[in-house]
Write an enzyme that holds these catalytic residues in place. Structure first.
Site, PDB file in Angstrom:
ATOM      1  N   CYS A   1      21.790  44.051 -16.706  1.00 36.22           N
ATOM      2  CA  CYS A   1      21.721  42.843 -17.520  1.00 36.22           C
ATOM      3  C   CYS A   1      22.921  42.755 -18.468  1.00 36.22           C
ATOM      4  CB  CYS A   1      20.383  42.774 -18.256  1.00 36.22           C
ATOM      5  SG  CYS A   1      20.010  41.132 -18.941  1.00 36.22           S
TER       6      CYS A   1
ATOM      7  N   HIS B   1      16.790  43.042 -13.810  1.00 37.72           N
ATOM      8  CA  HIS B   1      16.199  44.268 -14.378  1.00 37.72           C
ATOM      9  C   HIS B   1      15.468  45.026 -13.278  1.00 37.72           C
ATOM     10  CE1 HIS B   1      16.802  43.778 -18.780  1.00 37.72           C
ATOM     11  NE2 HIS B   1      16.863  42.490 -18.462  1.00 37.72           N
TER      12      HIS B   1
ATOM     13  N   GLU C   1      14.358  47.931 -13.198  1.00 39.52           N
ATOM     14  CA  GLU C   1      13.302  48.823 -13.703  1.00 39.52           C
ATOM     15  C   GLU C   1      11.927  48.177 -13.681  1.00 39.52           C
ATOM     16  OE1 GLU C   1      15.115  46.994 -17.547  1.00 39.52           O
ATOM     17  OE2 GLU C   1      15.720  47.478 -15.499  1.00 39.52           O
TER      18      GLU C   1
END
Length: 543
Positions: free
Chosen positions: A380, A515, A517
């Site tokens: 990001c 993102h 994750e």
């Protein structure tokens, strides 16, 4: 005929109700049941999207763009399921919905009260989350005794009254403190907490006892007698080295036996072999790797919860201990010696974030990774800064900047998504307007990967992937040709937007706008993060 398990907390907060709920749901799922999970937050904020990371920790984003509590992240990581806005609601959402309906005449002029109108809205949302599920695990945030939790406890009481004891059970997570001076575990706080629940009409059938050390059988029996639960319904939950041990620990404690008894289920026999193997590789890995984590919220690491867990997932699946070396980006700005320490790590990670603080330190780390050939991954803001650093130090555009840091910059390498939409005329980009007026990309978007890129290789040569976003600023495509001419590949795009970049003449330098994750799970690690750790391991062995 959905059955419900309500999870409440007593004595104090932060006992691990989210991990308890996730662990119980995991055991039920591995027993072959269709399991849902719901987090209820008693705070009056509509959602955590406008809350400071220092106040609330990480904001987790679901695939449909809901900004939710970080416990939803735990649910997804444990259950390997995509959840939605239905799986988290707040007091603010409940009152907003009821007031909006009242303003539109939906209550036909009646006086609106907490009981029944607020409580009915709570029950409606609980039932909505449970539709089509065998079992819904419902976690109530906060602590029993908090005034803001009373309407939710009343909804629990009424649902038990409506559905009966074979469809609803109450599980209470409570602290058994260790008084070190006396060397004793004390049960009195738990007894008082259970009494408070019973005072408002809820009798928990199962008590989860959080403690620093194992609770002896005689103490469990004492709790069972004083709290009026069956002897096999006091379940120990002592501190563990890894949160992913907890489903195995709960299984050993026999938690499924009373759950099956109360809910009239057949004997539950979860298959946890694959899970157990991954846990063993977390606790006793065969190799290790050192990753420099360059961030600015290091005094509250909960702000990076999903990313920390994603590194654990990658490590578990590679039988590797991922050692995180926390690097404060503000300190990096003024401490040259700290920068030189990056020579001794196997990989550098620059995560997402908001605001100008610590930006120069992050760019120093990115430049160091680029020039020294150190494995690098940016996420990001990390991707945006990688582009800025390249523009300034390789392309020679010294004024290159982001409109987030300088709204009046003449070299807007990073600009607002509104600028992209207005200039390109692109109508395919879904955006959300935040309560503070900003336009954001939230939730899941498709990304087309460039053939032959390192990122496509990481994603097993897929051409199209889906990942989640949470940001307002985008890389300006105006600079794409200049970047590519000097060796920066645009390796991922979404309707004209730059989604990923990498360097051609570098061992592994990759950054993404999304993102990754948010989609990482213990049993299904995110492929980009997994590849980052693989490359760091390779770099270590090469050294």
């Amino acid at each position: 005929m959905t059955k419900y398990i309500f999870v409440t907390g007593g004595v104090l907060s932060s006992l691990g109700k989210g991990i308890t709920s996730s662990s119980i749901a995991t055991l039920l799922k591995h027993s072959g049941l269709n399991v849902g999970i719901l987090k209820i937050d008693p705070y009056i904020n509509v959602d955590p999207g406008t809350m400071s990371p220092l106040e609330h920790g990480e904001v987790f984003v679901t695939y449909d763009g809901a900004e939710t509590d970080l416990d939803i992240g735990h649910y997804e990581r444990f259950l390997n399921v995509d959840f939605s806005f239905k799986n988290n609601f707040t007091t603010g959402q409940v009152y907003l919905s009821v007031i909006d309906r009242e303003r539109k005449g939906g209550y036909l002029g009646k006086t609106i009260q907490v009981i029944p109108h607020i409580v009915d809205e709570i029950k409606h949302r609980i039932k909505l989350a449970g539709e089509g599920k065998d079992i819904l695990v419902v976690e109530l945030g906060g602590t029993v005794g908090d005034i803001e939790g009373l309407p939710f406890l009343e909804a629990m009481r009424e649902m038990k009254h409506e559905y009966g004891i074979n469809r609803i059970i109450s599980m209470h997570v409570t602290l058994i403190p260790l008084i070190r001076a006396a060397g004793e575990l004390k049960t009195k706080p738990t007894q008082h907490s259970v009494q408070e629940l019973r005072r408002i009409g809820i009798t928990p059938q199962i008590i989860i006892t959080r403690s620093e050390k194992e609770i002896p059988t005689e103490l469990k029996n004492k709790l069972a007698m004083s709290c009026d639960v069956d002897y096999d319904c006091v379940i120990g939950a002592q501190d563990a080295k890894s949160i992913y041990q907890m489903p195995i620990n709960f299984l050993k404690e026999g938690v499924l036996v009373p759950i099956a008894r109360f809910l009239k289920l057949p004997e539950l026999k979860p298959d946890m072999k694959a899970w157990d193997l991954l846990v063993k590789q977390i606790l006793a890995p065969q190799q290790e790797v050192n990753i420099a984590f360059v961030g600015k919220y290091l005094n509250l690491k909960e702000s990076y919860k999903s990313l920390i867990e994603a590194l654990i997932h990658a490590g578990a699946n590679l039988d590797t201990q991922v050692n995180i070396q926390w690097i404060d980006s503000e300190e990096l700005e003024k401490n040259e010696e700290m920068l030189q320490k990056l020579k001794y790590v196997n990989g550098i990670l620059v995560p997402g974030g908001f605001g100008e603080r610590g930006i120069e330190g992050k760019m120093k780390a990115i430049q160091f990774a680029r020039e020294q050939g150190i494995v690098f991954f940016g996420i990001c803001l990390g991707m945006q800064l990688a582009i800025l650093e390249f523009c300034r130090n390789v392309l020679g555009i010294k004024e290159a900047n982001s409109m987030e840091f300088n709204p009046n910059t003449h070299e807007a390498v990073i600009y607002l998504i509104e600028n992209f939409i207005n200039q390109s005329g692109e109508k395919q980009i879904r955006t959300h307007t935040s309560p503070m007026g900003g336009t954001m990309r939230l939730g899941e978007y498709e990304c087309t990967l460039k053939e032959g890129s390192k990122l496509q290789k990481a994603y097993k040569n897929q051409k199209l992937i889906k990942e989640r976003h949470r940001h307002r600023y985008e890389a300006n495509p105006k600079y794409q040709a200049m970047l590519e001419k000097k060796g920066m590949m645009i390796s991922g795009k979404c309707n004209g937007l730059i989604e990923a970049i990498e360097l051609k003449n570098h061992p592994w330098f990759v950054a993404v706008q999304f993102h990754p994750e948010f989609t990482s799970r213990l049993q299904a690690p995110n492929l980009a993060i997994l590849e980052f750790i693989k490359q760091a391991l390779y770099a270590k062995s090469y050294k």
